[in-house]
Scaffold this motif. Structure first.
Motif, PDB file in Angstrom:
ATOM      1  N   LYS B 367     -76.701  39.697 -88.044  1.00 29.72           N
ATOM      2  CA  LYS B 367     -75.592  40.386 -88.711  1.00 29.72           C
ATOM      3  C   LYS B 367     -75.183  41.604 -87.895  1.00 29.72           C
ATOM      4  CE  LYS B 367     -77.807  40.493 -92.762  1.00 29.72           C
ATOM      5  NZ  LYS B 367     -78.009  40.839 -94.165  1.00 29.72           N
ATOM      6  N   ALA B 368     -73.853  41.849 -87.892  1.00 29.75           N
ATOM      7  CA  ALA B 368     -73.336  42.957 -87.082  1.00 29.75           C
ATOM      8  C   ALA B 368     -73.960  44.287 -87.491  1.00 29.75           C
ATOM      9  CB  ALA B 368     -71.823  43.014 -87.214  1.00 29.75           C
ATOM     10  N   GLY B 369     -74.041  44.526 -88.814  1.00 32.43           N
ATOM     11  CA  GLY B 369     -74.546  45.820 -89.259  1.00 32.43           C
ATOM     12  C   GLY B 369     -76.014  45.790 -89.639  1.00 32.43           C
ATOM     13  N   GLY B 370     -76.696  44.679 -89.376  1.00 39.29           N
ATOM     14  CA  GLY B 370     -78.068  44.550 -89.857  1.00 39.29           C
ATOM     15  C   GLY B 370     -79.065  45.254 -88.948  1.00 39.29           C
ATOM     16  N   ILE B 371     -80.254  45.534 -89.516  1.00 40.77           N
ATOM     17  CA  ILE B 371     -81.297  46.116 -88.687  1.00 40.77           C
ATOM     18  C   ILE B 371     -82.472  45.164 -88.561  1.00 40.77           C
ATOM     19  CG2 ILE B 371     -80.651  48.495 -89.159  1.00 40.77           C
ATOM     20  CD1 ILE B 371     -82.951  48.585 -91.157  1.00 40.77           C
ATOM     21  N   GLY B 372     -82.336  43.995 -89.215  1.00 42.85           N
ATOM     22  CA  GLY B 372     -83.363  42.975 -89.029  1.00 42.85           C
ATOM     23  C   GLY B 372     -84.672  43.281 -89.721  1.00 42.85           C
ATOM     24  N   MET B 373     -84.609  43.954 -90.855  1.00 45.14           N
ATOM     25  CA  MET B 373     -85.838  44.255 -91.572  1.00 45.14           C
ATOM     26  C   MET B 373     -85.935  43.487 -92.888  1.00 45.14           C
ATOM     27  SD  MET B 373     -87.683  46.158 -89.756  1.00 45.14           S
ATOM     28  CE  MET B 373     -88.917  46.980 -90.737  1.00 45.14           C
ATOM     29  N   GLY B 374     -84.774  43.048 -93.418  1.00 45.23           N
ATOM     30  CA  GLY B 374     -84.725  42.475 -94.760  1.00 45.23           C
ATOM     31  C   GLY B 374     -85.693  41.318 -94.960  1.00 45.23           C
ATOM     32  N   LEU B 375     -85.602  40.297 -94.106  1.00 46.68           N
ATOM     33  CA  LEU B 375     -86.442  39.119 -94.300  1.00 46.68           C
ATOM     34  C   LEU B 375     -87.902  39.418 -93.970  1.00 46.68           C
ATOM     35  CD1 LEU B 375     -84.121  36.270 -93.022  1.00 46.68           C
ATOM     36  CD2 LEU B 375     -84.944  36.640 -95.346  1.00 46.68           C
ATOM     37  N   ALA B 376     -88.119  40.289 -92.997  1.00 46.94           N
ATOM     38  CA  ALA B 376     -89.504  40.655 -92.651  1.00 46.94           C
ATOM     39  C   ALA B 376     -90.165  41.324 -93.851  1.00 46.94           C
ATOM     40  CB  ALA B 376     -89.498  41.591 -91.452  1.00 46.94           C
ATOM     41  N   ILE B 377     -89.442  42.264 -94.466  1.00 43.45           N
ATOM     42  CA  ILE B 377     -89.994  42.957 -95.631  1.00 43.45           C
ATOM     43  C   ILE B 377     -90.166  41.970 -96.778  1.00 43.45           C
ATOM     44  CG2 ILE B 377     -89.473  44.686 -97.388  1.00 43.45           C
ATOM     45  CD1 ILE B 377     -88.150  46.335 -95.149  1.00 43.45           C
ATOM     46  N   SER B 378     -89.152  41.103 -96.981  1.00 42.84           N
ATOM     47  CA  SER B 378     -89.233  40.126 -98.072  1.00 42.84           C
ATOM     48  C   SER B 378     -90.478  39.259 -97.926  1.00 42.84           C
ATOM     49  CB  SER B 378     -87.998  39.239 -98.085  1.00 42.84           C
ATOM     50  OG  SER B 378     -86.859  40.014 -98.352  1.00 42.84           O
ATOM     51  N   ARG B 379     -90.716  38.794 -96.699  1.00 44.15           N
ATOM     52  CA  ARG B 379     -91.867  37.917 -96.493  1.00 44.15           C
ATOM     53  C   ARG B 379     -93.166  38.667 -96.784  1.00 44.15           C
ATOM     54  NH1 ARG B 379     -92.788  34.162 -91.247  1.00 44.15           N
ATOM     55  NH2 ARG B 379     -92.154  32.427 -92.559  1.00 44.15           N
ATOM     56  N   SER B 380     -93.237  39.939 -96.348  1.00 39.29           N
ATOM     57  CA  SER B 380     -94.493  40.656 -96.581  1.00 39.29           C
ATOM     58  C   SER B 380     -94.678  40.918 -98.083  1.00 39.29           C
ATOM     59  CB  SER B 380     -94.542  41.947 -95.767  1.00 39.29           C
ATOM     60  OG  SER B 380     -93.844  42.965 -96.410  1.00 39.29           O
ATOM     61  N   ILE B 381     -93.583  41.146 -98.809  1.00 36.10           N
ATOM     62  CA  ILE B 381     -93.708  41.323-100.266  1.00 36.10           C
ATOM     63  C   ILE B 381     -94.233  40.034-100.900  1.00 36.10           C
ATOM     64  CG2 ILE B 381     -92.391  41.590-102.414  1.00 36.10           C
ATOM     65  CD1 ILE B 381     -90.560  43.544-100.907  1.00 36.10           C
ATOM     66  N   VAL B 382     -93.640  38.906-100.509  1.00 31.05           N
ATOM     67  CA  VAL B 382     -94.047  37.626-101.109  1.00 31.05           C
ATOM     68  C   VAL B 382     -95.508  37.332-100.774  1.00 31.05           C
ATOM     69  CG1 VAL B 382     -93.628  35.139-101.097  1.00 31.05           C
ATOM     70  CG2 VAL B 382     -91.703  36.721-101.145  1.00 31.05           C
ATOM     71  N   GLU B 383     -95.896  37.619 -99.543  1.00 31.41           N
ATOM     72  CA  GLU B 383     -97.290  37.352 -99.160  1.00 31.41           C
ATOM     73  C   GLU B 383     -98.256  38.270 -99.899  1.00 31.41           C
ATOM     74  OE1 GLU B 383     -96.428  35.357 -94.808  1.00 31.41           O
ATOM     75  OE2 GLU B 383     -97.184  37.426 -94.902  1.00 31.41           O
ATOM     76  N   ASP B 384     -97.806  39.495-100.180  1.00 30.56           N
ATOM     77  CA  ASP B 384     -98.634  40.389-100.998  1.00 30.56           C
ATOM     78  C   ASP B 384     -98.856  39.809-102.389  1.00 30.56           C
ATOM     79  OD1 ASP B 384     -97.672  43.700 -99.814  1.00 30.56           O
ATOM     80  OD2 ASP B 384     -99.134  42.227 -99.120  1.00 30.56           O
ATOM     81  N   HIS B 385     -97.921  38.982-102.830  1.00 30.75           N
ATOM     82  CA  HIS B 385     -98.045  38.354-104.146  1.00 30.75           C
ATOM     83  C   HIS B 385     -98.837  37.047-104.066  1.00 30.75           C
ATOM     84  CE1 HIS B 385     -94.862  41.166-105.248  1.00 30.75           C
ATOM     85  NE2 HIS B 385     -95.145  40.919-106.507  1.00 30.75           N
ATOM     86  N   GLY B 386     -99.384  36.744-102.900  1.00 32.28           N
ATOM     87  CA  GLY B 386    -100.131  35.499-102.739  1.00 32.28           C
ATOM     88  C   GLY B 386     -99.228  34.297-102.581  1.00 32.28           C
ATOM     89  N   GLY B 387     -97.959  34.541-102.270  1.00 33.55           N
ATOM     90  CA  GLY B 387     -97.007  33.444-102.152  1.00 33.55           C
ATOM     91  C   GLY B 387     -96.593  33.226-100.716  1.00 33.55           C
ATOM     92  N   ALA B 388     -95.520  32.443-100.539  1.00 34.89           N
ATOM     93  CA  ALA B 388     -95.036  32.158 -99.192  1.00 34.89           C
ATOM     94  C   ALA B 388     -93.516  32.124 -99.205  1.00 34.89           C
ATOM     95  CB  ALA B 388     -95.583  30.824 -98.708  1.00 34.89           C
ATOM     96  N   LEU B 389     -92.930  32.552 -98.099  1.00 42.95           N
ATOM     97  CA  LEU B 389     -91.469  32.519 -97.958  1.00 42.95           C
ATOM     98  C   LEU B 389     -91.168  31.885 -96.601  1.00 42.95           C
ATOM     99  CD1 LEU B 389     -88.619  33.442 -98.913  1.00 42.95           C
ATOM    100  CD2 LEU B 389     -89.030  35.579 -97.726  1.00 42.95           C
ATOM    101  N   TRP B 390     -90.416  30.788 -96.603  1.00 38.71           N
ATOM    102  CA  TRP B 390     -90.054  30.153 -95.345  1.00 38.71           C
ATOM    103  C   TRP B 390     -88.650  29.602 -95.435  1.00 38.71           C
ATOM    104  CZ3 TRP B 390     -92.933  27.992 -99.122  1.00 38.71           C
ATOM    105  CH2 TRP B 390     -92.667  26.676 -99.494  1.00 38.71           C
ATOM    106  N   ALA B 391     -88.140  29.138 -94.313  1.00 35.71           N
ATOM    107  CA  ALA B 391     -86.761  28.674 -94.265  1.00 35.71           C
ATOM    108  C   ALA B 391     -86.680  27.375 -93.501  1.00 35.71           C
ATOM    109  CB  ALA B 391     -85.882  29.710 -93.579  1.00 35.71           C
ATOM    110  N   SER B 392     -85.637  26.592 -93.791  1.00 35.70           N
ATOM    111  CA  SER B 392     -85.384  25.384 -93.014  1.00 35.70           C
ATOM    112  C   SER B 392     -83.878  25.233 -92.880  1.00 35.70           C
ATOM    113  CB  SER B 392     -85.986  24.166 -93.730  1.00 35.70           C
ATOM    114  OG  SER B 392     -85.485  24.096 -95.041  1.00 35.70           O
ATOM    115  N   PRO B 393     -83.411  24.534 -91.850  1.00 36.00           N
ATOM    116  CA  PRO B 393     -81.964  24.386 -91.691  1.00 36.00           C
ATOM    117  C   PRO B 393     -81.386  23.540 -92.811  1.00 36.00           C
ATOM    118  CG  PRO B 393     -83.151  23.741 -89.686  1.00 36.00           C
ATOM    119  CD  PRO B 393     -84.162  23.887 -90.771  1.00 36.00           C
ATOM    120  N   GLY B 394     -80.184  23.889 -93.273  1.00 39.64           N
ATOM    121  CA  GLY B 394     -79.525  23.136 -94.329  1.00 39.64           C
ATOM    122  C   GLY B 394     -78.897  21.875 -93.757  1.00 39.64           C
ATOM    123  N   VAL B 395     -78.682  20.878 -94.625  1.00 37.73           N
ATOM    124  CA  VAL B 395     -78.044  19.632 -94.192  1.00 37.73           C
ATOM    125  C   VAL B 395     -76.745  19.478 -94.956  1.00 37.73           C
ATOM    126  CG1 VAL B 395     -78.266  17.132 -94.026  1.00 37.73           C
ATOM    127  CG2 VAL B 395     -80.282  18.590 -93.718  1.00 37.73           C
TER     128      VAL B 395
END
Lengths: 202, 411
Positions: B367-395
């Protein structure tokens, strides 16, 4: 007056201070340590040749704000070191006449090179100051009339013109002129002009 | 507009003035009607005379009077009445061809009476009708005016609404900018202070190292000095790691909250909060939320932040997509490992299959205005909850994000 070059280290971090002290002593420098620019300014400043290595970020007074104060008071060349440098910060420091701007952690060789450069500058400044002091002394030994003649000679006037201007004979001007050359220890007209120049713009 | 509403009386008067446009305005015309009808009546009586109906034929003149009132107004009626009277007297009542009245005075009086009555009736009728017409016109004018006023008010409202929407849009854009700048400033402040804190001991270590080297390589070597330098290097290295420890402690200062959380509710909340952004990008939202989902144990604020972040990313990825629907689908359900699974599909620009895992790296942004922290932080939050966050390409387009969280009973 010490002959060994002295380095003034100003840093608020005791370990950095101590490490710099150890390293610089190893390389044969006289080192003086201060924890802040204010502390340095309050101390009796060294008269000998040397330079200042100063951390730029101090709580309270900013290192850059102190730079002008350091320059006016001590006239020693300054090397800035910083834990987190920004480009505007370094530009400002260099414009204000800093010798070098080093970001911690820096290579010891970079610091030693910067110190060598700073000491060279300090030496040049000192020798030119010594020269000017000698010139002033010699100039002070001239009589009022001799000073007048020196000024006119340096301005490029001929003896005849000087004689007319001062209302004396050309022979008298010649006598004054040779006394000026002798007292100022000038080897020729060109050197005398240079001397007048340096005296006029110290 | 406002004047029409405030001052209706003036307009009513104006409406009344123009209520009888069909009556000729000039007296010649009005009198013309009277003369014409009277003449016609006279001609008719001559024709009717042959039918031998007696004096009844004279009532044709009453019709002339009425017709004159209809066509030319009250004045014409009066003129017609006078002309008719004279005509009856002159042509029909003996002595004929003179205006004298000798024997037929009662008949004449009866005729005049009937004439006056028809005149009066006609006038009354005319007045009633014109009054009615006036009323109707006034009413119409009023209705027209009110309709106009309503239409204008409607337009003004619509314009106001559009203006408000524009302002809201601008405001939300500004808020987003502020938030981004604030985040960047906070980050840069934090970075500066951490860098300064760590670079101090690092500088001391490097300088001491150089001094120690010098002590060891000189002749004779100064082992005592080198040892001192080395022991200080150890201290400074420990100090540097202490700084990092402190930063970690600072960032994790609050113990995470864990409460039972219904993910369907959380999704509904976040969708409501993102409504403006979703509408702004013209994205359609489809939700397929499994009913009766068991709760997860989570920090509601942090988990909402993760959902908000995923939704915002999806909306951003679809902004400016043309030629295919901009649609976001959110589903909830259970996976094979008995975890609650949220999937979020978008039809946005997507990411190359090779880069799918990189999007969770810090400072990785498309993203033009992004700093690239959103998904990194999101993943660490989810992992703190004992969960997982991943992505796959859409079809065939876009991205699918998968968020798995353990059930409350399992944590």
């Amino acid at each position: 007056m010490t002959t060994e070059p002295g380095v003034v280290v100003i840093d608020d971090d005791p370990s950095v201070r101590k490490a710099l002290d150890r390293l610089l002593r190893k390389f044969g420098f006289q080192v003086e340590l201060f924890s802040s620019p204010t502390q340095f300014l309050e101390s009796r400043r060294p008269d000998g040749p040397g330079c200042i290595v100063c951390d730029i970020r101090f709580s309270g007074k900013n290192g850059l704000d102190l730079q002008s104060e350091l320059v006016t008071v001590s006239r020693l060349p300054i090397i800035f070191i910083t834990g987190y440098g920004t480009i505007p910060m370094s530009v400002r420091a260099m414009k204000a006449g800093a010798v070098e701007f080093l970001t911690k952690p820096f290579r010891d060789q970079d610091l030693l090179d910067a110190i060598a450069l700073a000491l060279e500058r300090d030496g040049a400044r000192r020798s030119s100051e010594t020269q000017i002091a000698g010139l002033r002394e010699r100039f002070a030994s001239l009589t009022a009339r001799e000073r007048q003649v020196m000024g006119l000679v340096a301005a490029g006037r001929l003896n005849k013109q000087i004689a007319a201007e001062l209302g004396v004979s050309e022979v008298t001007v010649k006598i004054h002129r040779s006394r000026v050359m002798h007292k100022m220890r000038a080897s020729g007209l060109a050197e005398l002009v240079r001397m007048a120049d340096r005296l006029g713009s110290p | 507009m406002s004047r029409d509403i405030e001052d209706p009386t003036m307009s009513d008067e104006r409406a009344a003035t123009f209520s009888l446009p069909q009556v000729p305005r000039f007296w010649i015309a009005r009198w013309g009607w009277a003369v014409a009808f009277t003449a016609a009546a006279l001609a008719a009586t001559f024709l009717l005379h042959g039918l031998e109906i007696g004096r009844a034929e004279l009532f044709v003149f009453c019709l002339a009077v009425m017709a004159s009132v209809w066509s030319g107004g009250i004045e014409a009626g009066i003129v017609a009445a006078v002309l008719s009277t004279l005509a009856v007297d002159y042509f029909w009542l003996p002595p004929i061809y003179s205006l004298n009245l000798d024997t037929e005075l009662p008949a004449f009086a009866a005729f005049v009476l009937v004439g006056l009555m028809s005149l009066g009736l006609s006038i009354q009728r005319l007045r009633a009708e014109s009054a009615l017409r006036r009323e109707r016109n006034t009413l119409e004018a009023r209705v027209r005016r009110r309709t106009l006023a309503l239409e204008r008010a409607n337009d003004a409202l619509r314009a106001e609404n559009a203006e408000r929407q524009r302002t809201e849009q601008a405001l939300s854009e500004m808020e987003a900018d502020f938030a981004r700048v604030h985040r960047l400033m906070t980050m840069s402040e934090l970075t500066a202070s951490i860098a300064h804190e760590i670079n101090q001991p690092l500088a001391a270590i490097v300088i001491n190292g150089a001094a120690a080297l010098r002590s060891l390589t000189q002749h004779p070597p100064d082992f005592a000095e080198a040892g001192e330098a080395l022991s200080e290097m150890v201290c400074d290295a420990n100090r540097a790691s202490g700084v990092i420890e402190r930063v970690r402690a600072l960032l994790n200062s609050d113990a995470p909250e864990r409460v039972p959380l219904d993910l369907n509710d959380a999704i509904a909340d976040v969708l409501a909060l993102s409504g403006r952004a979703i509408e702004g990008a013209a994205v359609s939202v489809l939700t397929e939320l499994a009913a009766g989902l068991p709760p997860v144990s989570a920090d509601p604020v942090l988990l909402r932040q993760v959902l908000m972040n995923l939704i915002t990313n999806a909306v951003e990825a679809m902004r400016g997509i043309e030629g295919r629907p901009r649609a976001m689908t959110m589903r909830t359900g259970c996976d094979r490992r008995n975890r609650i699974l949220i999937t979020l599909e978008d039809t946005g620009i997507g990411v190359d299959a090779a880069d799918v895992d990189r999007i969770f790296d810090r400072f990785y942004t498309t993203k033009a205005g992004g700093i690239g922290m959103g998904l990194a932080i999101s993943r660490s939050i989810v992992e703190d909850h004992g969960g997982a966050l991943w992505a796959s390409p859409g079809v065939p387009h876009g991205m699918v994000f998968h968020l798995a969280l353990p059930l409350e009973a399992d944590t």
